[in-house]
Scaffold this motif. Sequence first.
Motif, PDB file in Angstrom:
ATOM      1  N   VAL A 197      61.567  14.113  59.132  1.00  9.89           N
ATOM      2  CA  VAL A 197      60.359  13.351  58.789  1.00  9.89           C
ATOM      3  C   VAL A 197      59.994  12.359  59.888  1.00  9.89           C
ATOM      4  O   VAL A 197      58.810  12.119  60.162  1.00  9.89           O
ATOM      5  CB  VAL A 197      60.551  12.613  57.441  1.00  9.89           C
ATOM      6  CG1 VAL A 197      59.352  11.717  57.145  1.00  9.89           C
ATOM      7  CG2 VAL A 197      60.745  13.611  56.315  1.00  9.89           C
ATOM      8  N   CYS A 198      60.999  11.787  60.539  1.00  9.31           N
ATOM      9  CA  CYS A 198      60.711  10.793  61.582  1.00  9.31           C
ATOM     10  C   CYS A 198      59.948  11.419  62.746  1.00  9.31           C
ATOM     11  O   CYS A 198      59.160  10.741  63.416  1.00  9.31           O
ATOM     12  CB  CYS A 198      61.999  10.133  62.069  1.00  9.31           C
ATOM     13  SG  CYS A 198      63.083  11.199  63.041  1.00  9.31           S
ATOM     14  N   HIS A 199      60.161  12.720  62.998  1.00  7.53           N
ATOM     15  CA  HIS A 199      59.416  13.391  64.063  1.00  7.53           C
ATOM     16  C   HIS A 199      57.976  13.669  63.626  1.00  7.53           C
ATOM     17  O   HIS A 199      57.037  13.526  64.419  1.00  7.53           O
ATOM     18  CB  HIS A 199      60.098  14.702  64.453  1.00  7.53           C
ATOM     19  CG  HIS A 199      61.476  14.519  65.031  1.00  7.53           C
ATOM     20  ND1 HIS A 199      61.800  13.449  65.824  1.00  7.53           N
ATOM     21  CD2 HIS A 199      62.601  15.285  64.931  1.00  7.53           C
ATOM     22  CE1 HIS A 199      63.074  13.543  66.194  1.00  7.53           C
ATOM     23  NE2 HIS A 199      63.578  14.640  65.654  1.00  7.53           N
ATOM     24  N   ILE A 200      57.804  14.071  62.379  1.00  6.66           N
ATOM     25  CA  ILE A 200      56.453  14.323  61.870  1.00  6.66           C
ATOM     26  C   ILE A 200      55.645  13.025  61.865  1.00  6.66           C
ATOM     27  O   ILE A 200      54.435  13.024  62.129  1.00  6.66           O
ATOM     28  CB  ILE A 200      56.513  14.944  60.459  1.00  6.66           C
ATOM     29  CG1 ILE A 200      57.135  16.348  60.542  1.00  6.66           C
ATOM     30  CG2 ILE A 200      55.126  15.010  59.829  1.00  6.66           C
ATOM     31  CD1 ILE A 200      57.259  17.060  59.217  1.00  6.66           C
ATOM     32  N   ASP A 201      56.322  11.909  61.609  1.00  3.29           N
ATOM     33  CA  ASP A 201      55.634  10.614  61.598  1.00  3.29           C
ATOM     34  C   ASP A 201      55.088  10.235  62.973  1.00  3.29           C
ATOM     35  O   ASP A 201      54.228   9.351  63.081  1.00  3.29           O
ATOM     36  CB  ASP A 201      56.585   9.514  61.116  1.00  3.29           C
ATOM     37  CG  ASP A 201      56.867   9.609  59.620  1.00  3.29           C
ATOM     38  OD1 ASP A 201      56.105  10.315  58.927  1.00  3.29           O
ATOM     39  OD2 ASP A 201      57.849   9.002  59.154  1.00  3.29           O
ATOM     40  N   ARG A 202      55.595  10.880  64.027  1.00  4.86           N
ATOM     41  CA  ARG A 202      55.114  10.569  65.383  1.00  4.86           C
ATOM     42  C   ARG A 202      53.774  11.242  65.685  1.00  4.86           C
ATOM     43  O   ARG A 202      53.184  10.998  66.736  1.00  4.86           O
ATOM     44  CB  ARG A 202      56.144  11.011  66.436  1.00  4.86           C
ATOM     45  CG  ARG A 202      57.487  10.287  66.352  1.00  4.86           C
ATOM     46  CD  ARG A 202      57.324   8.778  66.433  1.00  4.86           C
ATOM     47  NE  ARG A 202      58.586   8.085  66.545  1.00  4.86           N
ATOM     48  CZ  ARG A 202      59.370   7.751  65.522  1.00  4.86           C
ATOM     49  NH1 ARG A 202      59.018   8.086  64.288  1.00  4.86           N
ATOM     50  NH2 ARG A 202      60.494   7.090  65.717  1.00  4.86           N
ATOM     51  N   SER A 207      58.636  13.783  70.055  1.00  2.00           N
ATOM     52  CA  SER A 207      58.868  12.416  69.570  1.00  2.00           C
ATOM     53  C   SER A 207      59.387  11.516  70.679  1.00  2.00           C
ATOM     54  O   SER A 207      58.997  10.351  70.797  1.00  2.00           O
ATOM     55  CB  SER A 207      59.872  12.430  68.413  1.00  2.00           C
ATOM     56  OG  SER A 207      59.291  12.952  67.251  1.00  2.00           O
ATOM     57  N   ASP A 252      50.153  11.295  65.607  1.00  2.00           N
ATOM     58  CA  ASP A 252      49.165  10.236  65.389  1.00  2.00           C
ATOM     59  C   ASP A 252      47.929  10.732  64.659  1.00  2.00           C
ATOM     60  O   ASP A 252      47.280   9.973  63.940  1.00  2.00           O
ATOM     61  CB  ASP A 252      48.755   9.626  66.739  1.00  2.00           C
ATOM     62  CG  ASP A 252      49.921   8.920  67.411  1.00  2.00           C
ATOM     63  OD1 ASP A 252      50.319   7.851  66.926  1.00  2.00           O
ATOM     64  OD2 ASP A 252      50.441   9.457  68.404  1.00  2.00           O
TER      65      ASP A 252
END
Length: 676
Positions: A299-304, A270, A306
């Motif tokens: 979750v914020c890391h999974i959102d990275r 991330s 693409d």
Amino acid sequence: MPSIDQLILESINPFDNRSSDNFWLPQTGQAPLVESIHQEAIAQVEETLTLLGKKQKSQTLLLQGDGGSGKTYLLGRLKQQLNHKAYFVYIPPFPESARIWQHILRYTVDSMVKTPEGRQESQLRLWLKEVAAVTQKSLKERVFKENFWEAFQSDRKNFIKYLKQYYQKASIHNPDYFFGILYNLINSDPELQELACQWLRGDDLSDESLKLLGIKNAISTETDACETLFNFSRIATETFPIVLCFDQVQSCARLPDGRLDLPTLMGSISKIHDETYNFLVLLSVSSNSWKENQYTIDVCHIDRIDSYVNLKPIKTPQIEALLAARLGSLHHQAKPKPSSPIYPITAKMLEDEFPRGKTTTREALAFGRDIIQSYKKWVFQGKKGEFIPDLINSPERTEILAKFKNEWDEKLKQTQTTVKRIQRFSSPELIQMLKEALEGLGVTNVKTQLLNNKTFGSHSLSFIHPNTNQKIGIVWTENLNMTSFCAAIKACSKGLENQLCNTLYLLREAELPKKTTAGYKIYNQLFNGKPHRHIQPHLAEVHYLFTYYELTKEAREGDFTISGKVHTIKDLRELIREITIFNQCPLFVGLNLVKETGEPEKLIEKLKQSAWNCIVDQLYTSQSTLVTQVLSKFNEPGANQEKIEQAIAELEKEKKIDILATGNQDKLIAWVPNND
């Protein structure tokens, strides 16, 4: 020209698995390319690279698939096909969460100094030439005249001054050090280039080496490692992208509860995603592992992430293309030509084996191997009746052991070819390799982080000795800087004061400090053999550790196979103990874990064992092919065709093989079961 049946009988099985390891290492065999397999995945990655060139903001792709779907192989194929438009970095699993940035930097530099296929210069030198071209193009006034690249190398002081000026808005970390090291990397002095590479990858160099480089300190903190890695991004905004390939994550460091430390890995990815430019991160992970562990990740890391690249099962046309590609070499030599490109396999056999019309690449190759082995038997026995493949025959334990020893010899030879110095590995990596080997020997309670020390804890481990039931400690440090070595020895002394173990071993190949120094005096007091000892490991011993470590990673990924059959980490440990591989490793003799083997095994006996392992693996082969196979596994002087033919003749006398005339100058070697 020989018939296809004769070629199949006398040749190495074309479906023998060619393992796909780090794509910068020499491969054990170049598998023929089937372009239709995973074509969509390759197109998706290529499209992302194109997009990266326009947006420049770093991207992250998650490459996932079932075990045997070809994830690691695909990474190598991507490098092979796209290396002309990107720089490729292979990053193996990290052994310690607290040093993940140092691990990423080390393997980024290791990959960047590799030379792409068909090129004359390393990736790093090609990248620096791009940097030179970009800065030249952007100049309003010529700082250097005439040949810009030569001028770019000519004067270290001006080189640093110019790049600091050009990249003053890029927030380069430690610019004097970083640009000075880049200068040394393109300097014509090979010794200086090697030292610069070692510094950049994070080696703790001696004071003398640092002075030669014009540097005062090593890259010793996570912040320094991270920022140095990001320097590549800050400079690379207008060059080809750098692709960071994270592979075999099933063997990465673990959380206290035993689960994979994917949170640390994804946190690092991330940060790369958010704070860098022109990097493409490819994270290769098995579908099951991702499903089991993704809930541990913020979750914020999974959102990275693409985009997701899913390796789908291959379908019947692709299975046929894969089988035809492997059989193609034999078909090309045969006369008359076989009527089908997948002969002796038939469409009916395919339909019976894969009724749903799809499978993984590994299962398709295992099926092909089993068919060929069965066909060899049928041809050798005189082709009586219709060929009906025997695909459910389970090999005897003797066969499995011989096949595994054959695989071990191949991988050990590959290691000997590529690993030339112990310092190639960090201390945490060496400790992790040793831990795996100890567990392979059946040693219990092997735990890392014996020393309660932030810097040197990861350089240590402990275990309960199986014979004495005492707690044994090991510290492995190869730091070349004597100040660091002295600090490590002091950490050992404190650990012994706190009674962390009964006996402590220091493993170190590198030189010791001068006898007049305080560090040497402490070392000499501690490791005098009463009872604590210094063992000097040798490169050959590390070859054993690294080879076994590579196999454990394959086993954890579900990729460790013998004759197409998947074996677990438990199976691997049983095999390694049964064939007593580590009895040949003096390190474990020094630790009193195995007994000395006495007289070294004679070369002729080694050649006999290797030849027998090969013929058990193949069942039948020509003598010339067998000689070539055995030769490929030996570096020892005296291992030549004449000696191997002598070994083959002795095996025949012992009735372990038959040697048969074939009607031409060559001979056919056949395994004789139950006489071993």
